[in-house]
Design an enzyme around this catalytic site. Sequence first.
Site, mmCIF file in Angstrom:
data_model
loop_
_atom_site.group_PDB
_atom_site.id
_atom_site.type_symbol
_atom_site.label_atom_id
_atom_site.label_comp_id
_atom_site.label_asym_id
_atom_site.label_seq_id
_atom_site.Cartn_x
_atom_site.Cartn_y
_atom_site.Cartn_z
ATOM 1 N N SER A 271 0.829 -1.206 0.000
ATOM 2 C CA SER A 271 0.000 0.000 0.000
ATOM 3 C C SER A 271 0.861 1.254 0.000
ATOM 4 O O SER A 271 0.511 2.255 -0.626
ATOM 5 C CB SER A 271 -0.962 0.001 1.189
ATOM 6 O OG SER A 271 -0.276 -0.111 2.415
ATOM 7 N N GLU A 272 1.993 1.227 0.706
ATOM 8 C CA GLU A 272 2.944 2.343 0.673
ATOM 9 C C GLU A 272 4.374 1.846 0.786
ATOM 10 O O GLU A 272 4.635 0.789 1.388
ATOM 11 C CB GLU A 272 2.692 3.354 1.800
ATOM 12 C CG GLU A 272 1.536 4.298 1.552
ATOM 13 C CD GLU A 272 0.349 4.018 2.435
ATOM 14 O OE1 GLU A 272 -0.624 4.791 2.378
ATOM 15 O OE2 GLU A 272 0.379 3.015 3.181
ATOM 16 N N THR A 273 5.276 2.620 0.211
ATOM 17 C CA THR A 273 6.718 2.413 0.358
ATOM 18 C C THR A 273 7.319 3.748 0.770
ATOM 19 O O THR A 273 6.955 4.797 0.229
ATOM 20 C CB THR A 273 7.349 1.930 -0.956
ATOM 21 O OG1 THR A 273 6.777 0.668 -1.325
ATOM 22 C CG2 THR A 273 8.858 1.767 -0.818
ATOM 23 N N HIS B 3 0.797 4.821 8.814
ATOM 24 C CA HIS B 3 1.643 3.648 9.051
ATOM 25 C C HIS B 3 3.038 3.822 8.451
ATOM 26 O O HIS B 3 4.021 3.359 9.050
ATOM 27 C CB HIS B 3 0.917 2.352 8.622
ATOM 28 C CG HIS B 3 1.310 1.728 7.334
ATOM 29 N ND1 HIS B 3 0.809 2.123 6.123
ATOM 30 C CD2 HIS B 3 2.155 0.692 7.077
ATOM 31 C CE1 HIS B 3 1.318 1.359 5.172
ATOM 32 N NE2 HIS B 3 2.139 0.481 5.726
#
Length: 280
Positions: free
Chosen positions: A45-47, A76
């Site tokens: 979902s995110e990096t 997060h």
Amino acid sequence: MSRRFQLVDVFHEQQFSGNPLAVILDAEGLSTEEMQRIARWLNLSETAFLLPPTARDADYRVRIFTLEREMPFAGHPTLGSCHAWLVAGGMPQSADEIVQECGVGLVRVRRQQGLLSFAAPPLIRSGPVDEPTLRTIETVLQLDRSRFVDVQWVDNGPGWVGVLLASAEEVLALEPLRQFPTRVDIGVVGPYPPGSPVAFELRTFFSDHKGGIVEDPVTGSFNASAAQWLLASGRARVPYVASQGTRLGRSGRVVIDQDGEGTVWVGGKTTTCFAGEYLL
């Protein structure tokens, strides 16, 4: 050249039950296009990409990418980036707090009772929702607006609009669309009965780069803005624990507190599950 990386589980209750984050340390020299390409390939979902700070008071700087775009802030990735930076040997300027620099400015993170918690940033958009957005929410959630207890803009960077339902059971029963032609960033929250182990169930739905609607396992940014909304409206009291990811087979847990100055703190467990090198 090689660059260190970590895969961090954020907001977990048990091992591998939270939201995974890839953190690329030593990210200097990577272009925006390279960061976006890496984020899409990793398919999380995110990096997050860690860089030296440009602000004097910051300990490090982070750039956060979804599969589609760069985000000015996300929850997060904030806790996961801070965790990875500390594990990699980062030394904060202050013994009490770590200061992260990101697209919304400086975000404070504190260590307390084995958890990392970030100070919820102020909302950049709040208040009632317009009629076209309400129609979009009804369509995407496949739920008549008569079931909405309240709907508000609760945007702290990603674009969230918040929907309050009458119960956690109703939140868990949602079967939203999986495709929609325009961008959506919808967070839904509902209370558990008094005396339950957790106070609220949350789910978040947002558009990916192909127009699909994705459900996020655990979303710190929406937990932060939802907490500000729920506390200000008298619907919640601190401290409380929120649950997210249940429908995805996760057991995300987010700890919400508020200090004497009114700052909302959003915390959870963070654990490095894998570490290695990015070799290209």
